[in-house]
Each structure stands twice: as C-alpha cells, then as structure tokens.
Design a protein around this motif. Structure first.
Motif, short mmCIF file in Angstrom:
data_model
loop_
_atom_site.label_atom_id
_atom_site.label_comp_id
_atom_site.label_asym_id
_atom_site.label_seq_id
_atom_site.Cartn_x
_atom_site.Cartn_y
_atom_site.Cartn_z
N ILE A 175 0.87 -1.18 0.00
CA ILE A 175 0.00 0.00 0.00
C ILE A 175 0.90 1.23 0.00
O ILE A 175 1.89 1.28 0.73
CB ILE A 175 -0.92 0.00 1.23
N GLY A 176 0.57 2.21 -0.84
CA GLY A 176 1.35 3.43 -0.89
C GLY A 176 1.38 4.01 -2.29
O GLY A 176 0.64 3.59 -3.17
N LEU A 177 2.26 5.00 -2.49
CA LEU A 177 2.42 5.67 -3.77
C LEU A 177 3.87 5.56 -4.23
O LEU A 177 4.78 5.92 -3.48
CB LEU A 177 2.04 7.15 -3.64
N THR A 178 4.07 5.04 -5.44
CA THR A 178 5.40 4.90 -6.01
C THR A 178 5.39 5.43 -7.45
O THR A 178 4.32 5.64 -8.04
CB THR A 178 5.86 3.42 -6.02
N PRO B 145 8.95 4.74 -1.03
CA PRO B 145 7.70 5.25 -1.60
C PRO B 145 7.52 6.74 -1.34
O PRO B 145 8.00 7.28 -0.34
CB PRO B 145 6.61 4.45 -0.87
N LEU B 146 6.82 7.39 -2.24
CA LEU B 146 6.46 8.79 -2.04
C LEU B 146 5.49 8.93 -0.87
O LEU B 146 5.55 9.89 -0.12
CB LEU B 146 5.84 9.37 -3.31
N LEU B 147 4.57 7.98 -0.76
CA LEU B 147 3.66 7.90 0.38
C LEU B 147 3.67 6.47 0.89
O LEU B 147 3.48 5.53 0.12
CB LEU B 147 2.23 8.27 -0.01
N SER B 148 3.88 6.32 2.17
CA SER B 148 3.82 5.00 2.79
C SER B 148 2.36 4.66 3.11
O SER B 148 1.47 5.50 2.95
CB SER B 148 4.65 4.99 4.08
#
Length: 117
Positions: free
Chosen positions: A2-5, A49-52
């Motif tokens: 889960i997150g943003l990459t 990741p940009l967002l975890s």
C-alpha cells in the motif's frame, strides 16, 4: 503493498532515468503544499515510496518531474526554453488501502503516464 510509487523511463536512450528530481504536492482549496522531494536512483525509481501506507490520504495530488534538467545532464541539445522542462501529473487517490504506481515514460518531446501496478 500500500502506498504511492513512481518510476521514470528515458525513451530517448532506452534506459531508466537516474537522477530525476521529483516533487509530490498535495492539492487543496488553499493551493498546493509540498509533501516530499526525491531523486530517482539508477533504476529510475525512488529508494522509498512517495507515500507509505501510514501516509496515504484521500485527495488530489501532483507529481512534478524535472525532466529538462535530466536531459540537459545527458548533454542533449535542447532549445531554450525546453519544450518539456517540468512534467506535471495531477491525479486523485480514492482508495487509501491500495497501491498507486505512476510511471512516466519520457523524451524531450513527449511523455506518457498511466496507473501501473
């Protein structure tokens, strides 16, 4: 996961784009706020990741890729100003328990983006 990459592929040279500066901004009613700045590694990806999972929030975001600087570093002859200097991708996160992957395929003259896996 889960997150943003993201990752960046250089279509001109057929390689991952290393050392591309990327900014992540969160968009809101009062404007944009910078969340994170990173630089791609030798694989064209960020080291984290940009967002975890903990940082994922519903909302609108913008990724800003500094590709003009990247191609100048490759000693390509670009016009001034460059046709594409900074590529901005605006997107929404609706599912905070999902993985969002935003790849950028880029050359000095065009780009493609999609939601990857």
């Amino acid at each position: 996961m889960i997150g943003l990459t993201t990752h960046v592929l250089d279509l001109t040279h057929g390689i991952p784009a290393a050392d591309v500066v990327i900014q992540l901004l969160r968009l809101g009613d009062t404007g944009a706020s910078l969340i994170k700045t990173g630089k791609t590694n030798g694989d064209g990806r960020l080291d984290e990741p940009l967002l975890s999972e903990k940082e994922m929030q519903n909302g609108e975001y913008e990724l800003l890729f500094f590709i003009g600087d990247y191609f100048r570093g490759k000693e390509l002859s670009l016009p001034e100003p460059a046709f594409l200097d900074k590529v901005s991708i605006r997107f929404g996160i609706a599912e905070t328990n999902a993985h969002y992957h935003v790849p950028l395929l880029v050359s000095p003259w065009g780009y493609q983006v999609y939601r990857g896996s």
